[in-house]
Design an enzyme around this catalytic site. Structure first.
Site, PDB file in Angstrom:
ATOM      1  N   CYS A   1       3.404   5.103   5.715  1.00 11.09           N
ATOM      2  CA  CYS A   1       3.548   4.582   7.087  1.00 11.09           C
ATOM      3  C   CYS A   1       2.568   3.427   7.218  1.00 11.09           C
ATOM      4  O   CYS A   1       2.010   2.971   6.209  1.00 11.09           O
ATOM      5  CB  CYS A   1       3.358   5.676   8.147  1.00 11.09           C
ATOM      6  SG  CYS A   1       1.702   6.341   8.307  1.00 11.09           S
TER       7      CYS A   1
ATOM      8  N   HIS B   1      -7.945  17.723  -9.121  1.00  8.83           N
ATOM      9  CA  HIS B   1      -8.677  18.787  -8.419  1.00  8.83           C
ATOM     10  C   HIS B   1      -7.850  19.515  -7.365  1.00  8.83           C
ATOM     11  O   HIS B   1      -8.030  20.712  -7.167  1.00  8.83           O
ATOM     12  CB  HIS B   1      -9.921  18.209  -7.737  1.00  8.83           C
ATOM     13  CG  HIS B   1     -10.966  17.732  -8.700  1.00  8.83           C
ATOM     14  ND1 HIS B   1     -12.248  17.449  -8.320  1.00  8.83           N
ATOM     15  CD2 HIS B   1     -10.916  17.487 -10.035  1.00  8.83           C
ATOM     16  CE1 HIS B   1     -12.962  17.053  -9.375  1.00  8.83           C
ATOM     17  NE2 HIS B   1     -12.157  17.056 -10.433  1.00  8.83           N
TER      18      HIS B   1
HETATM   19  C1  RB5 Z   1       3.845   2.762  13.511  1.00 10.05           C
HETATM   20  O1  RB5 Z   1       3.647   1.668  14.339  1.00 10.05           O
HETATM   21  C2  RB5 Z   1       2.518   3.349  13.090  1.00 10.05           C
HETATM   22  O2  RB5 Z   1       1.926   4.013  14.147  1.00 10.05           O
HETATM   23  C3  RB5 Z   1       2.715   4.273  11.916  1.00 10.05           C
HETATM   24  O3  RB5 Z   1       3.291   3.586  10.867  1.00 10.05           O
HETATM   25  C4  RB5 Z   1       1.479   4.910  11.335  1.00 10.05           C
HETATM   26  O4  RB5 Z   1       0.487   3.977  11.064  1.00 10.05           O
HETATM   27  C5  RB5 Z   1       0.953   6.081  12.042  1.00 10.05           C
HETATM   28  O5  RB5 Z   1      -0.007   6.749  11.587  1.00 10.05           O
END
Ligand code: RB5
Length: 142
Positions: A65, A98
């Site tokens: 993400c 680990h």
């Molecule tokens: C998306 O905008 C963002 O919040 C997501 O990709 C991530 O970084 C959340 O932890």
């Protein structure tokens, strides 16, 4: 035998997911999306990849993400998952040796493509050390 590696991301990780799939060709990728720039929710993809790895659809996973934090939290809601957010190759090696981590998490907005590739390659090729770490890892699942 070629290892199966699941990969999933939210909208912030699509470009990095595509780059990793293109660059790392010695694994069988199981691509669980997302695939577009439309905003999606990282928990949906974290749960999806956690289910795939926990269910044996893939041996390891790569979850991406924007920061790597949200999707790692989502993955770790599954008791069978040990997801590790890694920002360098030493973390990737140690979390396999680990913690027997089964998902590596990356922050696409914080970690560059080339480093991310090296992190994933290190994660995939490193074996769990076993020994003194077995009891500790077992305690994580209880
Ligand atoms: C998306 O905008 C963002 O919040 C997501 O990709 C991530 O970084 C959340 O932890």
């Amino acid at each position: 035998m070629t290892i199966k590696v699941a990969i999933a991301c939210d909208h912030g990780g699509v470009a990095l997911k595509n780059y990793l799939k293109q660059q790392i060709t010695n694994v069988e990728w199981v691509d669980l999306g997302a695939n577009g720039t439309e905003s999606v929710d990282y928990p949906d993809y974290g749960y999806k990849i956690a289910d795939a790895v926990a269910g044996g659809q893939a041996q390891l996973g790569v979850a991406i993400c924007g920061s790597g934090i949200g999707i790692s939290i989502a993955c770790n809601r599954n008791k069978a998952i040990r997801a590790a957010l890694c920002t360098d190759t030493t973390m990737a090696r140690l979390t396999r040796e680990h913690n027997d981590a089964n998902i590596v998490c990356l922050g696409a907005r914080l970690t560059g493509d080339v480093l991310a590739k090296e992190i994933v390659e290190t994660f995939i090729k490193t074996e769990f050390e076993g020994g003194r770490h077995v009891t500790r890892v077992e305690k994580l699942t209880k």
